[in-house]
Every structure is written in C-alpha cells, then in structure tokens.
Design a protein around this motif. Sequence first.
Motif, PDB file in Angstrom:
ATOM      1  N   CYS A 105       0.849  -1.197  -0.044  1.00 27.75           N
ATOM      2  CA  CYS A 105       0.070  -0.017   0.070  1.00 27.75           C
ATOM      3  C   CYS A 105       0.990   1.195  -0.060  1.00 27.75           C
ATOM      4  O   CYS A 105       0.305   2.286   0.470  1.00 27.75           O
ATOM      5  N   GLY A 106       1.911   1.076  -0.507  1.00 29.66           N
ATOM      6  CA  GLY A 106       2.860   2.369  -0.708  1.00 29.66           C
ATOM      7  C   GLY A 106       2.379   3.417  -1.686  1.00 29.66           C
ATOM      8  O   GLY A 106       1.854   3.113  -2.700  1.00 29.66           O
ATOM      9  N   ALA A 107       2.244   4.706  -1.039  1.00 31.10           N
ATOM     10  CA  ALA A 107       2.196   5.787  -1.723  1.00 31.10           C
ATOM     11  C   ALA A 107       2.971   7.118  -1.284  1.00 31.10           C
ATOM     12  O   ALA A 107       3.443   6.877  -0.189  1.00 31.10           O
ATOM     13  N   THR A 161      -2.084   6.734   0.951  1.00 24.77           N
ATOM     14  CA  THR A 161      -1.569   5.660   1.435  1.00 24.77           C
ATOM     15  C   THR A 161      -2.643   4.932   2.288  1.00 24.77           C
ATOM     16  O   THR A 161      -3.088   3.837   2.383  1.00 24.77           O
ATOM     17  N   ILE A 162      -3.386   5.882   3.038  1.00 24.95           N
ATOM     18  CA  ILE A 162      -4.560   5.406   3.800  1.00 24.95           C
ATOM     19  C   ILE A 162      -5.682   4.848   2.981  1.00 24.95           C
ATOM     20  O   ILE A 162      -6.323   4.019   3.147  1.00 24.95           O
ATOM     21  N   ALA A 186      -1.266  -4.337   5.672  1.00 19.24           N
ATOM     22  CA  ALA A 186      -0.575  -3.641   4.610  1.00 19.24           C
ATOM     23  C   ALA A 186       0.754  -3.527   4.788  1.00 19.24           C
ATOM     24  O   ALA A 186       1.133  -3.306   5.831  1.00 19.24           O
ATOM     25  N   LEU A 187       1.264  -3.666   3.766  1.00 17.23           N
ATOM     26  CA  LEU A 187       2.861  -3.405   3.724  1.00 17.23           C
ATOM     27  C   LEU A 187       3.122  -2.137   3.059  1.00 17.23           C
ATOM     28  O   LEU A 187       2.910  -1.703   1.838  1.00 17.23           O
ATOM     29  N   VAL A 188       3.795  -1.078   3.902  1.00 17.41           N
ATOM     30  CA  VAL A 188       3.715   0.371   3.543  1.00 17.41           C
ATOM     31  C   VAL A 188       5.330   0.833   3.515  1.00 17.41           C
ATOM     32  O   VAL A 188       6.109   0.737   4.432  1.00 17.41           O
ATOM     33  N   PRO A 228      -3.808  -3.939  10.233  1.00 14.07           N
ATOM     34  CA  PRO A 228      -2.682  -3.769  10.654  1.00 14.07           C
ATOM     35  C   PRO A 228      -1.567  -3.609   9.555  1.00 14.07           C
ATOM     36  O   PRO A 228      -1.640  -3.819   8.364  1.00 14.07           O
ATOM     37  N   ILE A 229      -0.360  -2.700   9.840  1.00 18.84           N
ATOM     38  CA  ILE A 229       0.488  -2.361   8.693  1.00 18.84           C
ATOM     39  C   ILE A 229       1.797  -3.126   9.122  1.00 18.84           C
ATOM     40  O   ILE A 229       2.124  -3.154  10.287  1.00 18.84           O
ATOM     41  N   LEU A 230       2.507  -3.317   8.164  1.00 10.65           N
ATOM     42  CA  LEU A 230       4.134  -3.739   8.309  1.00 10.65           C
ATOM     43  C   LEU A 230       4.879  -2.511   7.594  1.00 10.65           C
ATOM     44  O   LEU A 230       4.526  -2.191   6.623  1.00 10.65           O
TER      45      LEU A 230
END
Length: 321
Positions: free
Chosen positions: A95-97, A103-104, A118-120, A149-151
């Motif tokens: 979900c990178g931006a 991103t959200i 999500a991998l950010v 959750p995010i990583l």
Amino acid sequence: MRHSNSPVPSIRPITAGFYVPIVTPFSKETEGLDYPALRQHVTWLAKCSVAGIVTQGSNGEAVHLSHTERQIVTSTTREALNSAGFDDLPIIVGCGAQSTLETIELCSHAAQAGGDAALVLPPSYYHSLYNDASILDFFADVADASPIPILIYNYPGATSGFDMDSDAIISLSKHPNIIGCKLTCGNTGKLNRIVAATSASSKPAFLCMGGSADFTTQALVGGGSGIIGGLGNIAPRACVKVFDLYKAGKIDEAVKMQGVVARGDWVAIRTGIVGTKAAMESYLGYGGCCRKPVPRPTKEEVERYVEGFAELFELEKTLVL
C-alpha cells in the motif's frame, strides 16, 4: 506519536513463516491482467505450504497498476485461495504511496479486497524536505487510520536510497496497529537490534521479516520471524524448506540448502522481475511479461536466466512438503 488505544485485529493473523510477494501476470498481447494465470499461481503457492501471499509488492509491479487493478488483483487472489480451500491463508497487500492520504486510501482498498495487513513503504519523493519527525508521523497517521494492521517496508532501492534505521522502526513498533517490518535492506544487524528491542514488549510479537530468500538462515539466527521473498515465485518449496529445517533444529541441512537458494536468489536479484517472469514462463508455463517501459528479454537473455536458475529448480522438483 499518536495512536489508537487498541490494535486493529487482522481477519487472518500474520504469523512467522515464508511469504511470497507474487508477480502480477499480464497478457503478452495486451498487457492486461491475466486472471487465469493469477489464480493458478496463488493456488499452486498455497499448495506449496507458504505462510501467506503478498500482493502489490515490487515483484507485483504495483507501480504499474491503477488503484482499481490493485483491488482486482487482491480480490482475485482472495477468491482463488478460498475456492481452493485455503480460506485461512493471509494476504498482505502493498500500500505504498507518496502522500499520507493516498496511502490510507490504499489500506482501505486493501481491506475491502480481502487483505489482512498492509505493507507500507516510507514516502521518498520529497524526502529532502522532511524533518526528523516526518516519517514517524507518516506511519503513525497511516496506522491510526488503516482498517488493517501495517508492516513497515524498508527498501532503499525503491525509495531513492532512503534507509530507515533501527531506532525509527523500534519507535514505531510501539504503535498497536504496526505489527512488523520487512527489511529488504538486507541489514541483519538492524534486524538483530529490532528483535532485541521489541521482544520484551507487552504487545504481540513484532514480526521482523527479511526481504529476500538469500538470508533466510541469517535472519532466523538473529531472531527474525521469517522472509517475504520474491524467489518463492519460482521455488516456493525450497524457500519454505530452509525455514522449516532451521525451525526443526536441522541447522546443517538448512545452511546447506540455503546455499542453493542464495545462488538462485542472486540470479533473481541481478535480473529483477524480468528474470523472474522469464523463469516462470519457462519452468511453470505462465508468468507473462512486464508492463512497458520495462523491456522484454531477448531469447539469449531468457536462456541465461533459465540456466542460472537450473540448480535451484532441480532442487525444487525433489521436494515434497
């Protein structure tokens, strides 16, 4: 750093193991999404006992996909896994931006499409304008708003060389909706420091994942939780086997097999997604091409890629998990 009072639960928990960031198959003629190949690939990976699937990663050519296509790839992956009886296999979604807002939005889209985490990546385009708090605030804001959750995804090669240090990741690990990190920087010392600092936390275990298959044993020796590695697109059984051998205490066997995996991964690292897709096309019968402007390999280049992966693929054929 702001954060909510309790973690956002993942529908399917993200646990230790080997995860495969899948390629996105495209039609050679139109460069459109190849749905049958995508379904076939994720089903095969699940049958090879991977811990989970990652969509929209670097191997998935996320930067070549529209928001709609990103959702379709993740939802198709979820549907294929469910149809094959792998309802419990988790999906992590890239979900990178560059902006916090986008991103959200991508995190929300990932949740709607069936993603479990999500991998950010950290934003990098305007990095020269950020102050010391900018990246910490970015991840805190995203984690506060994300429905899953995010990583943290630390990959200097994809962020103009920006390399998050262990202090920043350790600080962010305190957020209840940040559950881990992926270190494609290959820095095992950084991994060791993060593991040591987060192991005493009252939170559930912080997942510190290596970012390529060539240092699986090294990551595990340092207390890492596993690997998110693109080599799994070609040789998932071998990648999983190294992890399983180490966890079973068969260290010598794990190290020996790690050598074969590392040699294969070096080919993948040098040739990138072009080499990976070419090898998949040769060995698996699907994989397709990359989207332009990434060039298509010549016949001679494909032959070199296939030869480079030969040792690994021979190992792969002997393994039953």
